[in-house]
Design a protein around this motif. Structure first.
Motif, PDB file in Angstrom:
ATOM      1  N   GLY A 179       0.826  -1.211   0.000  1.00 20.10           N
ATOM      2  CA  GLY A 179       0.000   0.000   0.000  1.00 20.10           C
ATOM      3  C   GLY A 179       0.859   1.259   0.000  1.00 20.10           C
ATOM      4  O   GLY A 179       2.049   1.211   0.339  1.00 20.10           O
ATOM      5  N   ASP A 180       0.255   2.382  -0.389  1.00 23.14           N
ATOM      6  CA  ASP A 180       1.007   3.647  -0.419  1.00 23.14           C
ATOM      7  C   ASP A 180       1.581   3.971   0.962  1.00 23.14           C
ATOM      8  O   ASP A 180       2.739   4.369   1.088  1.00 23.14           O
ATOM      9  CB  ASP A 180       0.131   4.806  -0.923  1.00 23.14           C
ATOM     10  N   GLY A 181       0.769   3.751   2.018  1.00 22.94           N
ATOM     11  CA  GLY A 181       1.260   4.039   3.362  1.00 22.94           C
ATOM     12  C   GLY A 181       2.428   3.130   3.738  1.00 22.94           C
ATOM     13  O   GLY A 181       3.438   3.569   4.296  1.00 22.94           O
ATOM     14  N   SER A 182       2.306   1.861   3.379  1.00 22.94           N
ATOM     15  CA  SER A 182       3.320   0.877   3.785  1.00 22.94           C
ATOM     16  C   SER A 182       4.648   1.043   3.063  1.00 22.94           C
ATOM     17  O   SER A 182       5.652   0.447   3.471  1.00 22.94           O
ATOM     18  CB  SER A 182       2.798  -0.540   3.537  1.00 22.94           C
ATOM     19  N   VAL A 206       2.915  -0.903  -6.157  1.00 25.33           N
ATOM     20  CA  VAL A 206       2.508   0.029  -5.107  1.00 25.33           C
ATOM     21  C   VAL A 206       1.041   0.366  -5.368  1.00 25.33           C
ATOM     22  O   VAL A 206       0.698   1.023  -6.347  1.00 25.33           O
ATOM     23  CB  VAL A 206       3.389   1.295  -5.095  1.00 25.33           C
ATOM     24  N   GLN A 207       0.202  -0.147  -4.495  1.00 21.10           N
ATOM     25  CA  GLN A 207      -1.245  -0.006  -4.650  1.00 21.10           C
ATOM     26  C   GLN A 207      -1.640   1.282  -3.935  1.00 21.10           C
ATOM     27  O   GLN A 207      -1.855   1.292  -2.725  1.00 21.10           O
ATOM     28  CB  GLN A 207      -1.881  -1.239  -4.006  1.00 21.10           C
ATOM     29  N   ASP A 208      -1.713   2.344  -4.714  1.00 24.34           N
ATOM     30  CA  ASP A 208      -1.876   3.671  -4.126  1.00 24.34           C
ATOM     31  C   ASP A 208      -3.342   4.076  -4.102  1.00 24.34           C
ATOM     32  O   ASP A 208      -3.920   4.450  -5.123  1.00 24.34           O
ATOM     33  CB  ASP A 208      -1.054   4.678  -4.951  1.00 24.34           C
ATOM     34  N   ASN A 209      -3.942   4.006  -2.907  1.00 23.57           N
ATOM     35  CA  ASN A 209      -5.351   4.389  -2.783  1.00 23.57           C
ATOM     36  C   ASN A 209      -5.505   5.658  -1.950  1.00 23.57           C
ATOM     37  O   ASN A 209      -6.586   5.953  -1.454  1.00 23.57           O
ATOM     38  CB  ASN A 209      -6.176   3.236  -2.191  1.00 23.57           C
ATOM     39  N   ALA A 210      -4.409   6.385  -1.789  1.00 23.66           N
ATOM     40  CA  ALA A 210      -4.437   7.724  -1.181  1.00 23.66           C
ATOM     41  C   ALA A 210      -4.776   7.736   0.303  1.00 23.66           C
ATOM     42  O   ALA A 210      -5.064   8.798   0.864  1.00 23.66           O
ATOM     43  CB  ALA A 210      -5.379   8.655  -1.944  1.00 23.66           C
ATOM     44  N   VAL A 211      -4.751   6.561   0.935  1.00 26.39           N
ATOM     45  CA  VAL A 211      -5.100   6.532   2.357  1.00 26.39           C
ATOM     46  C   VAL A 211      -4.407   5.350   3.035  1.00 26.39           C
ATOM     47  O   VAL A 211      -4.140   4.322   2.409  1.00 26.39           O
ATOM     48  CB  VAL A 211      -6.640   6.451   2.531  1.00 26.39           C
ATOM     49  N   ALA A 212      -4.080   5.535   4.305  1.00 27.16           N
ATOM     50  CA  ALA A 212      -3.552   4.433   5.114  1.00 27.16           C
ATOM     51  C   ALA A 212      -4.350   4.436   6.415  1.00 27.16           C
ATOM     52  O   ALA A 212      -4.268   5.399   7.196  1.00 27.16           O
ATOM     53  CB  ALA A 212      -2.067   4.631   5.400  1.00 27.16           C
ATOM     54  N   LEU A 213      -5.151   3.393   6.620  1.00 26.79           N
ATOM     55  CA  LEU A 213      -6.092   3.359   7.742  1.00 26.79           C
ATOM     56  C   LEU A 213      -6.888   4.663   7.771  1.00 26.79           C
ATOM     57  O   LEU A 213      -7.545   4.988   6.803  1.00 26.79           O
ATOM     58  CB  LEU A 213      -5.342   3.116   9.047  1.00 26.79           C
TER      59      LEU A 213
HETATM   60 MG   LIG Z   1      -3.277   3.016   1.106  1.00 32.49          MG
END
Ligand SMILES: [Mg+2]
Ligand SMILES: Cc1ncc(C[n+]2csc(CCOP(=O)(O)OP(=O)(O)O)c2C)c(N)n1
Length: 363
Positions: A179-182, A206-213
């Protein structure tokens, strides 16, 4: 595709293909890398990808139904991100290894692991791969590394698989999603540093969904993600994570680069997951972005867009809609029967307490 109003995001309920979105979606198919993928896939490959997207959706709808009806307490779903998993898996070779995150569950069954293993793991049945202990299941006989909970940690693990392919001179790659955050974890950095120094055949999506939790991505991270490949001296590719053929084309190309000895490759895939971290925090996840943001991503819903594009292809015969409906029904019936089997296991095969300490390794 059939909509499940009780389980699908509300934005899907009246889903129809958006002409503007579809114009761009179809235009992209003419780009050279996507055209190459279409040629390579052929009619049967496109059918398999469509069936794979349906499987991913119905797998998640089943889990959500189980959460809503009290069969299980929560589930980690990939709603909206199906293409980034399915498109990637269908671009791999038989000996490749996948290291999915838990929300890339479709990678397990798209690589040949029976889908019932996923359901059995959620239901903690004694006849599942983890014998009822955990839902983080994998099976190296199918080249599937268990999607562990620790985000980012599969990058160094998959770098290890890539190193073994390189040392044994086997023409395989290892692929993982992060993920983007990770991407900010030490494990990702360590894995990429090793992979880069040894030119390993490793693909990191890199699976970028613009949010981490509950944390929105800082705009500065946008540039930083784009510059990631450069900072490790690697080849970087970008794709639309909701366009299953764009994902396929990027992974196919990345695989060629890796097998040519020029890996690793980082693929930045923009996408969006409806439903947040897991089923328990949907409300919190909704509070992070505006309603318009959700609507925008719903217009790009990956299965519906691919289905809409497919329905214009003459290769589907005189009645493409009927062909697609038949494929969807076949997959749905199959998933429902697998789910029934897993539910039966819950009664027939409870976990065996005497085996709970088996297969546990410690130093
Ligand atoms: Mg994310
Ligand atoms: C090493 C580690 N730190 C923290 C967590 C808790 N955690 C689970 S998901 C998550 C956010 C991940 O965000 P991202 O990498 O962007 O993935 P996304 O869920 O958005 O796909 C965090 C911090 C964890 N599982 N592992």
């Amino acid at each position: 595709m059939k909509i499940y109003p009780a389980y699908d995001p509300p934005e899907y309920r009246d889903w129809v293909a958006d002409p503007d979105v579809m114009e761009k979606y179809s235009a992209r198919m003419k780009e050279s890398e996507l055209s190459k993928s279409l040629d390579q896939l052929g009619d049967s490959g496109l059918e398999n990808i469509y069936r794979g997207l349906i499987r991913a959706r119905i797998h998640d709808v089943t889990l959500k139904r189980w959460v809503r009806t009290g069969v299980i307490t929560k589930a980690w779903l990939g709603t909206g991100e199906e293409a980034v998993t399915v498109g990637a898996c269908h671009a791999l070779g038989a000996g490749d290894v996948v290291g999915p995150m838990i929300r890339n569950a479709a990678a397990t069954f798209e690589r040949g692991l029976p889908m019932g293993e996923s359901f059995r793991s959620y239901l903690a049945t004694g006849d599942g791969l983890t014998r009822g202990r955990d839902l983080h299941f994998g099976d190296l006989n199918h080249g599937v590394v268990a999607p562990i909970s620790h985000v980012g940690d599969l990058v160094p693990v998959c770098a290890g698989f890539a190193l073994s392919f390189q040392l044994r001179q086997e023409a395989n790659v290892a692929i993982t999603w992060v993920g983007d955050g990770s991407t900010r974890t030490g494990a990702v950095h360590e894995g990429l540093s090793l992979a880069s120094a040894r030119k390993l055949p490793l693909i990191v999506v890199v699976q970028d969904n613009a949010v981490a939790l509950g944390t929105r991505r800082d705009p500065r991270l946008d540039e930083s993600l784009r510059g990631m490949a450069d900072s490790y001296g690697l080849v970087g590719l970008e794709c639309d994570g909701n366009h299953v053929i764009d994902v396929h084309a990027s992974v196919r190309k990345a695989r060629e680069i890796c097998l040519n000895g020029d890996g690793p490759v980082i693929i930045l895939a923009r996408t969006f997951r409806f439903g947040g971290h897991a089923t328990h925090d949907e409300a919190e996840a909704r509070a992070i972005f505006s309603g318009e943001f959700f609507n925008e991503w719903a217009r790009k819903e990956p299965t519906g867009c691919f289905e809409s594009w497919l329905s214009d292809q003459s290769s589907l015969g005189p009645d493409p809609a009927a062909t697609l409906a038949r494929w969807e029904l076949e997959e749905t019936t199959q998933v429902e029967s697998i789910a029934e089997g897993a539910l039966a296991s819950r009664g027939d095969s409870p976990p065996d307490p005497s085996r709970m300490l088996g297969d546990v390794f410690a130093e």
